[in-house]
Write a protein that holds these residues in place. Structure first.
Motif, PDB file in Angstrom:
ATOM      1  N   ALA A  82       0.781  -1.414   0.162  1.00 33.13           N
ATOM      2  CA  ALA A  82       0.394   0.174  -0.302  1.00 33.13           C
ATOM      3  C   ALA A  82       0.945   1.594   0.068  1.00 33.13           C
ATOM      4  O   ALA A  82       1.128   2.190  -0.979  1.00 33.13           O
ATOM      5  CB  ALA A  82      -1.451  -0.103   1.344  1.00 33.13           C
ATOM      6  N   LEU A  83       1.773   1.290   0.684  1.00 30.66           N
ATOM      7  CA  LEU A  83       2.586   2.329   0.718  1.00 30.66           C
ATOM      8  C   LEU A  83       3.423   2.636  -0.696  1.00 30.66           C
ATOM      9  O   LEU A  83       3.793   3.981  -0.844  1.00 30.66           O
ATOM     10  CB  LEU A  83       3.625   2.109   2.032  1.00 30.66           C
ATOM     11  N   LEU A  84       4.296   1.910  -1.001  1.00 30.92           N
ATOM     12  CA  LEU A  84       5.220   1.640  -1.989  1.00 30.92           C
ATOM     13  C   LEU A  84       3.846   2.189  -3.076  1.00 30.92           C
ATOM     14  O   LEU A  84       4.094   3.212  -3.994  1.00 30.92           O
ATOM     15  CB  LEU A  84       5.448   0.316  -2.597  1.00 30.92           C
ATOM     16  N   THR A  85       2.443   1.568  -3.254  1.00 27.02           N
ATOM     17  CA  THR A  85       2.243   1.933  -4.287  1.00 27.02           C
ATOM     18  C   THR A  85       0.927   3.264  -3.678  1.00 27.02           C
ATOM     19  O   THR A  85       1.215   4.295  -5.394  1.00 27.02           O
ATOM     20  CB  THR A  85       0.166   1.068  -3.917  1.00 27.02           C
ATOM     21  N   GLU A  86       1.150   4.200  -2.628  1.00 27.07           N
ATOM     22  CA  GLU A  86       0.780   5.476  -2.709  1.00 27.07           C
ATOM     23  C   GLU A  86       2.124   6.288  -3.223  1.00 27.07           C
ATOM     24  O   GLU A  86       1.731   7.588  -3.732  1.00 27.07           O
ATOM     25  CB  GLU A  86       0.709   5.742  -1.654  1.00 27.07           C
ATOM     26  N   ALA A  87       3.345   6.298  -3.616  1.00 26.07           N
ATOM     27  CA  ALA A  87       4.599   7.021  -3.646  1.00 26.07           C
ATOM     28  C   ALA A  87       4.609   6.707  -5.070  1.00 26.07           C
ATOM     29  O   ALA A  87       5.957   7.313  -5.752  1.00 26.07           O
ATOM     30  CB  ALA A  87       5.477   6.182  -2.905  1.00 26.07           C
ATOM     31  N   TRP A  88       4.143   5.630  -5.982  1.00 22.02           N
ATOM     32  CA  TRP A  88       4.552   4.963  -7.357  1.00 22.02           C
ATOM     33  C   TRP A  88       4.595   6.421  -8.651  1.00 22.02           C
ATOM     34  O   TRP A  88       5.953   6.306  -8.691  1.00 22.02           O
ATOM     35  CB  TRP A  88       4.166   3.372  -7.101  1.00 22.02           C
ATOM     36  N   GLU A  89       3.786   6.581  -8.391  1.00 24.11           N
ATOM     37  CA  GLU A  89       2.866   7.818  -9.181  1.00 24.11           C
ATOM     38  C   GLU A  89       4.125   8.686  -9.425  1.00 24.11           C
ATOM     39  O   GLU A  89       4.835   9.325 -10.347  1.00 24.11           O
ATOM     40  CB  GLU A  89       2.100   7.794  -9.498  1.00 24.11           C
ATOM     41  N   PRO A  90       4.048   8.958  -8.494  1.00 22.32           N
ATOM     42  CA  PRO A  90       5.600  10.194  -9.013  1.00 22.32           C
ATOM     43  C   PRO A  90       7.084  10.234  -8.736  1.00 22.32           C
ATOM     44  O   PRO A  90       7.901  10.546  -9.150  1.00 22.32           O
ATOM     45  CB  PRO A  90       5.614  11.117  -6.788  1.00 22.32           C
ATOM     46  N   LEU A  91       7.077   8.506  -8.265  1.00 23.39           N
ATOM     47  CA  LEU A  91       8.293   7.940  -8.174  1.00 23.39           C
ATOM     48  C   LEU A  91       9.150   7.419  -9.840  1.00 23.39           C
ATOM     49  O   LEU A  91      10.130   7.331  -9.921  1.00 23.39           O
ATOM     50  CB  LEU A  91       8.942   6.369  -7.019  1.00 23.39           C
ATOM     51  N   VAL A  92       7.532   7.068 -10.623  1.00 22.03           N
ATOM     52  CA  VAL A  92       8.166   6.381 -12.038  1.00 22.03           C
ATOM     53  C   VAL A  92       8.735   8.039 -12.854  1.00 22.03           C
ATOM     54  O   VAL A  92       9.201   8.379 -13.698  1.00 22.03           O
ATOM     55  CB  VAL A  92       6.298   6.101 -12.725  1.00 22.03           C
ATOM     56  N   GLY A  93       7.007   9.303 -12.155  1.00 26.15           N
ATOM     57  CA  GLY A  93       7.822   9.968 -12.702  1.00 26.15           C
ATOM     58  C   GLY A  93       9.324  10.638 -12.466  1.00 26.15           C
ATOM     59  O   GLY A  93       9.716  11.788 -13.476  1.00 26.15           O
ATOM     60  N   ALA A  94       9.808  10.622 -11.007  1.00 24.52           N
ATOM     61  CA  ALA A  94      11.236  10.568 -11.112  1.00 24.52           C
ATOM     62  C   ALA A  94      12.182  10.469 -11.908  1.00 24.52           C
ATOM     63  O   ALA A  94      13.231  10.361 -12.252  1.00 24.52           O
ATOM     64  CB  ALA A  94      11.277  10.824  -9.235  1.00 24.52           C
ATOM     65  N   ALA A  95      12.024   8.796 -12.225  1.00 20.44           N
ATOM     66  CA  ALA A  95      12.627   7.573 -13.066  1.00 20.44           C
ATOM     67  C   ALA A  95      12.752   8.298 -13.941  1.00 20.44           C
ATOM     68  O   ALA A  95      13.654   7.809 -14.162  1.00 20.44           O
ATOM     69  CB  ALA A  95      12.034   6.846 -12.353  1.00 20.44           C
ATOM     70  N   ARG A  96      11.901   9.015 -14.539  1.00 22.01           N
ATOM     71  CA  ARG A  96      12.152   9.545 -16.014  1.00 22.01           C
ATOM     72  C   ARG A  96      12.689  10.595 -16.480  1.00 22.01           C
ATOM     73  O   ARG A  96      13.513  11.454 -16.946  1.00 22.01           O
ATOM     74  CB  ARG A  96      10.528  10.068 -16.503  1.00 22.01           C
ATOM     75  N   ARG A  97      13.111  11.094 -14.591  1.00 23.30           N
ATOM     76  CA  ARG A  97      14.698  13.052 -14.921  1.00 23.30           C
ATOM     77  C   ARG A  97      15.661  12.309 -14.831  1.00 23.30           C
ATOM     78  O   ARG A  97      16.519  12.931 -14.140  1.00 23.30           O
ATOM     79  CB  ARG A  97      13.270  13.625 -14.752  1.00 23.30           C
ATOM     80  N   THR A  98      15.749  10.592 -14.919  1.00 26.57           N
ATOM     81  CA  THR A  98      17.277  10.160 -13.643  1.00 26.57           C
ATOM     82  C   THR A  98      17.931   9.388 -14.746  1.00 26.57           C
ATOM     83  O   THR A  98      17.124   8.414 -15.295  1.00 26.57           O
ATOM     84  CB  THR A  98      16.619   8.963 -12.333  1.00 26.57           C
ATOM     85  N   PRO A  99      19.175   9.447 -15.129  1.00 23.59           N
ATOM     86  CA  PRO A  99      19.973   9.624 -15.999  1.00 23.59           C
ATOM     87  C   PRO A  99      20.195   7.466 -15.347  1.00 23.59           C
ATOM     88  O   PRO A  99      20.241   7.011 -13.906  1.00 23.59           O
ATOM     89  CB  PRO A  99      21.441   9.498 -15.647  1.00 23.59           C
ATOM     90  N   VAL A 100      19.814   7.165 -16.966  1.00 17.12           N
ATOM     91  CA  VAL A 100      20.840   5.222 -16.010  1.00 17.12           C
ATOM     92  C   VAL A 100      22.138   5.503 -15.587  1.00 17.12           C
ATOM     93  O   VAL A 100      22.816   5.391 -16.830  1.00 17.12           O
ATOM     94  CB  VAL A 100      19.728   4.157 -17.278  1.00 17.12           C
ATOM     95  N   PRO A 101      22.378   4.306 -14.590  1.00 11.68           N
ATOM     96  CA  PRO A 101      24.182   4.945 -14.999  1.00 11.68           C
ATOM     97  C   PRO A 101      24.916   3.894 -15.496  1.00 11.68           C
ATOM     98  O   PRO A 101      24.074   2.721 -16.007  1.00 11.68           O
ATOM     99  CB  PRO A 101      24.630   4.371 -13.655  1.00 11.68           C
ATOM    100  N   PRO A 102      25.674   3.631 -16.768  1.00 10.86           N
ATOM    101  CA  PRO A 102      26.530   2.782 -17.607  1.00 10.86           C
ATOM    102  C   PRO A 102      27.309   1.639 -17.123  1.00 10.86           C
ATOM    103  O   PRO A 102      27.673   1.933 -16.220  1.00 10.86           O
ATOM    104  CB  PRO A 102      26.923   3.833 -18.589  1.00 10.86           C
ATOM    105  N   ALA A 103      26.753   0.112 -17.359  1.00 12.28           N
ATOM    106  CA  ALA A 103      27.398  -0.293 -17.429  1.00 12.28           C
ATOM    107  C   ALA A 103      28.719  -0.464 -17.492  1.00 12.28           C
ATOM    108  O   ALA A 103      28.799   0.396 -18.909  1.00 12.28           O
ATOM    109  CB  ALA A 103      27.007  -1.875 -17.024  1.00 12.28           C
TER     110      ALA A 103
END
Length: 439
Positions: free
Chosen positions: A413-434
């Motif tokens: 329940a807690l993760l679901t409440e936080a999920w949409e803002p977290l997805v939005g933040a992920a879109r603005r977060t670069p993925v570290p290269p391997a």
């Protein structure tokens, strides 16, 4: 050109599977106007990780395939930055839920969902490390074929690419949210030995999946369908149906999502089989269109499950799954009643409703789970041998297991409440290269 994420989470040696999934990525790039981000989320130990890195190095260059091989350190770095950017109120807890110390089928897929958003991918296509593709005349049968024909399209348009349509006219303007199939081969849950030792005990144990109020006939029907996938019939020709997909007909080793995974995550419970199946139920209950096809993947068991430690770990995951059903059966029942009201005016899932149902279920009386543990104790002792020894271990963890089952649904329940803002933040977060990341 559409951009998709084909993902393989793993915590075990699976170099051959990486090679096979890379071939599926090449098929997608060759046959569709698609850029494929092949995302390997690697939680395996150093020797296996090195084998996987070598398998990645040998993937043929393709300008329309980008390979990301991320160990847990790089995953954690990305998650920490995305969580901080989301301004979550409990950042440390969210990080633990996204990358827990224990095995979590839901959490590893949730990481794929966030990384896919960061990579600009419109859909996520998941495979498993303990599965392989069927072949016809020496050619692999790739599920991505059906996934890319329909996923994300209006149902009315997807209808041109399926064998048959079983969807009412009022749902044809909605987009296809899920395309999936199942598996052939061994049971998806490693309890076949129990069936061989004592079919009656197997029936009693698997029947604990059902709500307590179900009739014996309903429980028997559930037992007969459970964990068997599509049986053993080999693939011969394509067949696909545009429909509201029955959750019992698809498996998470052979699934693709569009849209829905950006609004609601999977339950992040640790050491619990089936914790990654929630979205399959949500898509069905919200009356979102899906496509069911028959390019079934082959399921097999890894050697680790046959060790003493592997046996105990897997049986514990099975028990925790059964205990989780007290809460999920309630959530599924309420979602079925909500039906299309689970969607907003734009056809998107209302995450707030899902979170509310999960949080409300946490208040259920635990007596049903006490009964489950009593029944499991009897069953394991009747089986004897190492099963009876496991019953001794289980008896010492009863209260802890009951608390964990309730805590897991609260975490969801807690993760679901936080999920949409977290997805939005992920879109603005670069993925570290391997190291040596491949374009």
């Amino acid at each position: 050109m559409r951009r998709i994420c084909l993902t393989l989470p793993t915590n075990r040696p699976c170099a051959a599977t990486i090679t096979a999934v890379a071939e599926e990525a090449a098929y997608a790039a060759r046959h569709f106007d698609t850029e494929v981000h092949l995302l390997i989320l690697d939680s395996s130990a150093a020797p296996a990780h090195a084998e996987h890195a070598e398998a990645v190095r040998r993937i043929p260059d393709n300008p329309r395939i980008v390979v990301h091989h991320l160990d847990e350190a790089r995953q954690r770095d990305f998650l920490r930055r995305a969580i901080d950017r989301s301004a979550a109120t409990k950042p440390d807890l969210l990080l633990d839920l996204m990358l827990p110390a224990g095995v979590s089928y839901g959490a590893c897929t949730n990481r794929a969902f966030l990384l896919a958003a960061a990579l600009g991918c419109e859909s996520v296509h998941r495979r498993d490390s303990d599965s392989r593709y069927q072949a016809v005349d020496g050619e692999p049968v790739f599920p991505v074929h059906h996934e890319l024909l329909s996923l994300g399209s209006r149902a009315a348009d997807a209808a041109r690419h399926v064998t048959e349509t079983a969807l009412t006219a009022d749902r044809m303007d909605r987009r296809v949210a899920m395309v999936g199939s199942s598996f052939v081969g061994e049971l998806s849950v490693d309890i076949g030995e129990i069936l061989r030792i004592d079919p009656d005990v197997y029936h009693d144990m698997v029947g604990l999946w059902a709500p307590a109020h179900w009739t014996p006939e309903q429980k028997t029907e559930l037992v007969e369908e459970s964990f068997r996938g599509a049986g053993t019939d080999a693939f011969t020709a394509d067949h696909s149906t545009l429909t509201l997909v029955d959750p019992m007909r698809v498996d998470m080793c052979n699934i693709a999502f569009h849209g829905v995974h950006e609004h609601v995550p999977l339950p992040p419970a640790t050491d619990t089989i089936g914790s990654d199946y929630f979205l399959i139920h949500l898509v069905h209950d919200a009356a979102l269109p899906g496509v069911l096809h028959n390019r079934n993947i082959v399921n097999f068991y890894t050697g680790e499950r046959r060790t003493d430690s592997g046996f105990v770990a897997y049986q514990l995951r099975f028990v925790k799954f059964l205990l989780s059903m007290l809460y999920f059966n309630s959530v599924y029942d309420h979602m079925a009643r909500e039906g299309e009201s689970l969607l907003d005016g734009q056809g998107r899932v209302r995450a707030s409703t899902v979170a509310r149902l999960a949080r409300e279920s946490a208040g259920l009386d635990r007596s049903e789970n006490v009964h489950r543990l009593d029944a499991l104790d009897t069953a394991y002792r009747k089986l004897g041998g190492r099963y009876a020894e496991f019953a001794d271990l289980l008896s010492g963890r009863r209260e802890r297991l009951l608390d964990e089952a309730r805590g897991d649904i609260e975490d969801f329940a807690l993760l679901t409440e936080a999920w949409e803002p977290l997805v939005g933040a992920a879109r603005r977060t670069p993925v570290p290269p391997a190291p040596g990341q491949r374009r």
